[in-house]
Design an enzyme around this catalytic site. Structure first.
Site, PDB file in Angstrom:
ATOM      1  N   LYS A 281       0.798  -1.129  -0.088  1.00  0.00           N
ATOM      2  CA  LYS A 281       0.071   0.032  -0.030  1.00  0.00           C
ATOM      3  C   LYS A 281       0.707   1.340  -0.110  1.00  0.00           C
ATOM      4  CE  LYS A 281      -3.737  -2.068   2.906  1.00  0.00           C
ATOM      5  NZ  LYS A 281      -4.625  -1.865   2.074  1.00  0.00           N
ATOM      6  N   ARG A 355     -10.434 -11.530   1.915  1.00  0.00           N
ATOM      7  CA  ARG A 355     -11.309 -12.632   1.323  1.00  0.00           C
ATOM      8  C   ARG A 355     -10.595 -13.929   1.404  1.00  0.00           C
ATOM      9  NH1 ARG A 355     -11.458  -9.359  -4.297  1.00  0.00           N
ATOM     10  NH2 ARG A 355     -11.155  -7.796  -2.704  1.00  0.00           N
TER      11      ARG A 355
END
Length: 505
Positions: A281, A355
């Site tokens: 990120k 996920r």
């Protein structure tokens, strides 16, 4: 009756029929209207002539009753308190429980340094007022040294006397007990989220979850990295292998005493810190990724709360925990892993890690044969793009999705039902594995993530996915009963859904 929410997590909440001498301030609600502001219902606890004197003072200094407007005036001599704090409730014909909750929270936030207040907001809605005061007074100061810790004059509000006409009835006591327990659960979730990753890594998070579960009488199981590897939990292992802090999977089970009770599986994403892994990120704002276990925090708090409330519903919670770090051992874009249950996944982007760990836990939860499954996670930035930072996205099987969203709105957490267009599923196809973890484009990211999770929901199970990427962590200024940092969303939604299932199946 008095109930303490938890040490340092909130004020003492006390039922009272009159304003006691101990109280320093009386908090009243002020509604707005075409003929000017009015003090909300007081049920004879405060004399009409005294209320009229208070109202005159408030009008004289410009109070309007605008939602959450705070106005403080000297108390009439007939009262034992030194001052009166009026908090705006907005229009009387639009007043609801959530506005009472927010106004109580705004009042509580303004009362630092005050030991005891009494309030008539509890006459309007005891539960909402109690929750609002408890959550508004919450503060997180564990890591403040003596140089910056709040002094005696800025400590959070310590005690709230909730004025009601009949403080000793069984129903009134039960209402307060429930609201205090809910506030404690929300505050506990906030504590988890606000604790920095240097102090809350997977093993420590699992230990704290286990301690809470054992204390509440839950059956608790913790799988360490060896058990996860042996059990084939490829998603959790894959995400966690870049960190020196090894992953965990925590299972907490509450068994109701009611024969034939419905079973609900709760699954919460527990990424204790998310750098994005190899797909790293940007540095700006990365410190907020301490909140990436907000779903796990909410699930742990909810299953413990269900046990404390003795709900006639069975709850089994699964909380996968990992730290997503870049290193020589981290998974790479292009790697293929095998989720628990056998589905193979091409890891296109290591920053779509939530996920992966949720899928393992959802398949495992399905082995417990639940009637319903709710997963919640700070899953996608796309949630904030679509709905902002106060509105969770709710996806899933149509009927249950709508039920969860409706309940979320009724308790003030504002979940919004979102569709799962079938055409988006094809974008997760992979040339080398059964599925990819992301699509080649950025459209509908929140919905695509839910489509991914849908693949791991057992056949016939009613399912809802709650994306709280924005709502779980407040990076802006305080509002209502919500301060900066962890919010505890969606604890109140999930416990209310459990209560609804207990009654309506």
């Amino acid at each position: 009756m008095s109930t303490r929410t938890a040490r340092s997590l909130g004020p003492d909440l006390v039922l009272a029929g009159t304003v006691a001498k101990r109280a320093e301030i009386l908090v009243v609600g002020l509604t707005s209207g075409p003929d000017g502001p009015e003090i909300a219902l007081s049920e004879g606890i405060v004399a009409e002539d005294v209320l009229a004197e208070i109202l005159d003072s408030l009008i004289a200094v410009g109070a309007t009753g605008k939602p959450e407007q705070l106005t403080r005036v000297p108390a009439p001599s007939a009262l034992s308190v030194t001052s009166v704090l009026a908090v705006g409730l907005g229009s009387a014909d639009k007043l609801d429980s959530e506005q009472i909750r927010k106004s109580a929270g705004a009042a509580a936030r303004s009362l630092s340094g005050i030991d005891t207040v009494a309030t008539t907001l509890s006459i309007l809605d005891l539960g909402a007022a109690a929750e609002g005061f408890a959550l508004g007074a919450y503060s997180f100061t564990e890591f403040k040294s003596s140089m910056t810790a709040p002094g005696p004059d800025s400590q959070p509000l310590a005690r709230v006397e909730l004025l009601v006409p009949s403080p000793r009835t069984k129903e009134t006591k039960a209402t307060l007990a429930r609201s205090a327990a809910i506030a404690e659960a929300v505050a506990t979730a906030r504590e988890f989220v606000n604790t920095p990753p240097s102090h809350l890594y997977p093993a420590e998070f699992a230990a704290r979850a286990k301690a809470l579960g054992v204390e509440a009488g839950l059956t608790v199981q913790v799988l360490d990295e060896k058990a996860l590897e042996k059990g084939g939990y490829g998603g959790i292992i894959g995400v966690g292998k870049g960190s020196s802090r090894q992953p965990r999977l925590v299972r907490l089970e509450y068994a109701s005493k009611k024969r034939g009770a419905r079973k609900v599986a709760l699954v919460g994403k527990g990424i204790t810190f998310d750098t994005g892994g190899i797909s790293i990120k940007p540095a700006a704002g990365m410190e907020n990724m301490t909140s990436d276990m907000g779903g796990a925090a909410a699930v742990i708090s909810t299953v413990v709360l269900a046990a404390k409330l003795g709900l006639p519903v069975n709850v089994v919670a699964y909380v996968p925990m990992a730290e997503n770090m870049p290193s020589a051992t981290a998974q790479r874009p292009g790697d293929v892993l095998t989720q628990y249950g056998g589905i193979t996944i091409e890891v296109v982007n290591t920053d779509a890690e939530g996920r992966l760990i949720l899928a393992d836990a959802m398949v495992r939860a399905g082995e417990d044969n639940p009637d319903y499954m709710i997963d919640t996670a700070t899953l996608t930035g796309a949630q904030m793009v679509a709905l902002g930072n106060r509105t969770p996205g709710v996806m899933g099987t149509d009927e249950f999705r709508d039920r969860v969203a409706s309940i979320s709105q009724s308790v003030g957490e504002n979940g919004w039902a979102m569709p799962l267009p079938e055409e988006l599923r094809g974008d997760l196809d992979s040339k080398v594995a059964d599925m990819a973890n992301v699509t080649p484009h950025r459209w509908g990211g929140m919905l695509v993530a839910a489509h991914y999770l849908k693949e791991f929901v057992p056949e016939g199970v009613q399912w809802a996915h709650i994306d709280v990427a924005g709502p779980a962590y407040n990076t802006s200024g305080p509002w209502g009963y919500t301060g900066k940092g962890g919010t505890g969303v969606p604890v109140r939604t999930m416990i209310s859904v459990l209560e609804d299932i207990a009654v309506n199946g």
